[in-house]
Design a protein around this motif. Structure first.
Motif, PDB file in Angstrom:
ATOM      1  N   LEU A 110      80.175  61.468  21.805  1.00 44.51           N
ATOM      2  CA  LEU A 110      79.715  60.392  22.689  1.00 44.51           C
ATOM      3  C   LEU A 110      78.720  60.921  23.723  1.00 44.51           C
ATOM      4  O   LEU A 110      77.750  60.244  24.066  1.00 44.51           O
ATOM      5  CB  LEU A 110      80.908  59.739  23.386  1.00 44.51           C
ATOM      6  N   ARG A 111      78.955  62.146  24.197  1.00 45.37           N
ATOM      7  CA  ARG A 111      78.028  62.774  25.148  1.00 45.37           C
ATOM      8  C   ARG A 111      76.655  62.945  24.496  1.00 45.37           C
ATOM      9  O   ARG A 111      75.617  62.636  25.087  1.00 45.37           O
ATOM     10  CB  ARG A 111      78.592  64.131  25.581  1.00 45.37           C
ATOM     11  N   HIS A 112      76.639  63.385  23.252  1.00 44.26           N
ATOM     12  CA  HIS A 112      75.370  63.541  22.543  1.00 44.26           C
ATOM     13  C   HIS A 112      74.726  62.193  22.246  1.00 44.26           C
ATOM     14  O   HIS A 112      73.499  62.074  22.250  1.00 44.26           O
ATOM     15  CB  HIS A 112      75.570  64.332  21.252  1.00 44.26           C
ATOM     16  N   LEU A 113      75.533  61.176  22.005  1.00 45.13           N
ATOM     17  CA  LEU A 113      74.996  59.838  21.779  1.00 45.13           C
ATOM     18  C   LEU A 113      74.296  59.325  23.035  1.00 45.13           C
ATOM     19  O   LEU A 113      73.218  58.729  22.952  1.00 45.13           O
ATOM     20  CB  LEU A 113      76.123  58.883  21.365  1.00 45.13           C
ATOM     21  N   VAL A 114      74.888  59.578  24.194  1.00 46.05           N
ATOM     22  CA  VAL A 114      74.242  59.196  25.450  1.00 46.05           C
ATOM     23  C   VAL A 114      72.928  59.951  25.611  1.00 46.05           C
ATOM     24  O   VAL A 114      71.907  59.374  26.004  1.00 46.05           O
ATOM     25  CB  VAL A 114      75.194  59.463  26.649  1.00 46.05           C
ATOM     26  N   ASP A 159      71.053  61.032  23.281  1.00 42.68           N
ATOM     27  CA  ASP A 159      70.074  60.521  22.320  1.00 42.68           C
ATOM     28  C   ASP A 159      69.325  59.303  22.845  1.00 42.68           C
ATOM     29  O   ASP A 159      68.226  59.007  22.386  1.00 42.68           O
ATOM     30  CB  ASP A 159      70.757  60.164  20.996  1.00 42.68           C
ATOM     31  N   THR A 160      69.910  58.595  23.800  1.00 47.25           N
ATOM     32  CA  THR A 160      69.212  57.455  24.407  1.00 47.25           C
ATOM     33  C   THR A 160      68.218  57.909  25.460  1.00 47.25           C
ATOM     34  O   THR A 160      67.469  57.096  25.978  1.00 47.25           O
ATOM     35  CB  THR A 160      70.218  56.487  25.053  1.00 47.25           C
ATOM     36  N   GLY A 161      68.252  59.182  25.821  1.00 47.53           N
ATOM     37  CA  GLY A 161      67.359  59.712  26.840  1.00 47.53           C
ATOM     38  C   GLY A 161      67.989  59.728  28.223  1.00 47.53           C
ATOM     39  O   GLY A 161      67.364  60.148  29.188  1.00 47.53           O
ATOM     40  N   ALA A 162      69.221  59.277  28.327  1.00 49.41           N
ATOM     41  CA  ALA A 162      69.907  59.233  29.624  1.00 49.41           C
ATOM     42  C   ALA A 162      70.722  60.506  29.830  1.00 49.41           C
ATOM     43  O   ALA A 162      71.175  61.126  28.867  1.00 49.41           O
ATOM     44  CB  ALA A 162      70.831  58.025  29.685  1.00 49.41           C
TER      45      ALA A 162
END
Length: 134
Positions: free
Chosen positions: A90-94, A96-99
């Motif tokens: 989930l940290r990597h998913l965040v 990936d959004t640039g945030a």
């Protein structure tokens, strides 16, 4: 006569006792380690399911192993590995959004990953024991 360039003293990197690993690097390594540990844990889950399909006696044997203090310790560790790897994903998913890519924010998210995985693991085990009526 001067020394040749090949024999001049070269600067040394700081020793590991001097260098402090950033939490984001530690979490990256731990994410890879937990991913590898999930392979072992998934084999245990498959063994338990296969035992259920083979016979009642074999299932009771495997279930007894998992119900021992050592088996529960392994299952607790597997739960933490699963939760930690999920939170890292989930940290990597965040990211990936640039945030959350700023140094301070990334460090805070890394610490939040550790806390969240520990809390989720404990909550899952509490819920499991409550469901069993223990």
């Amino acid at each position: 006569m001067s020394k040749s360039p090949a024999t001049q003293a070269r600067p040394l990197s700081p020793h590991l006792t001097v260098y402090r690993w950033p939490i984001t690097m530690t979490m990256s390594i731990l994410h890879r380690v937990t991913g590898a540990a999930l392979y072992f844990g998934t084999l245990l889950v498959a063994w338990w399911l296969i035992a259920a399909a083979v016979s009642e006696e074999y299932f009771e044997f495997v279930n007894g192993l998992f119900g021992s203090w050592f088996g529960r310790l392994v299952l607790f560790g597997y739960t933490w590995v699963l939760m930690h790897h999920m939170m890292g994903g989930l940290r990597h998913l965040v990211w990936d959004t640039g945030a959350g890519l700023e140094k301070h924010t990334a460090s805070r998210i890394a610490w939040a990953t550790i806390v969240a995985s520990a809390v989720l693991t404990v909550l899952i085990w509490i819920a499991g024991y409550m469901a069993r009526g223990m």
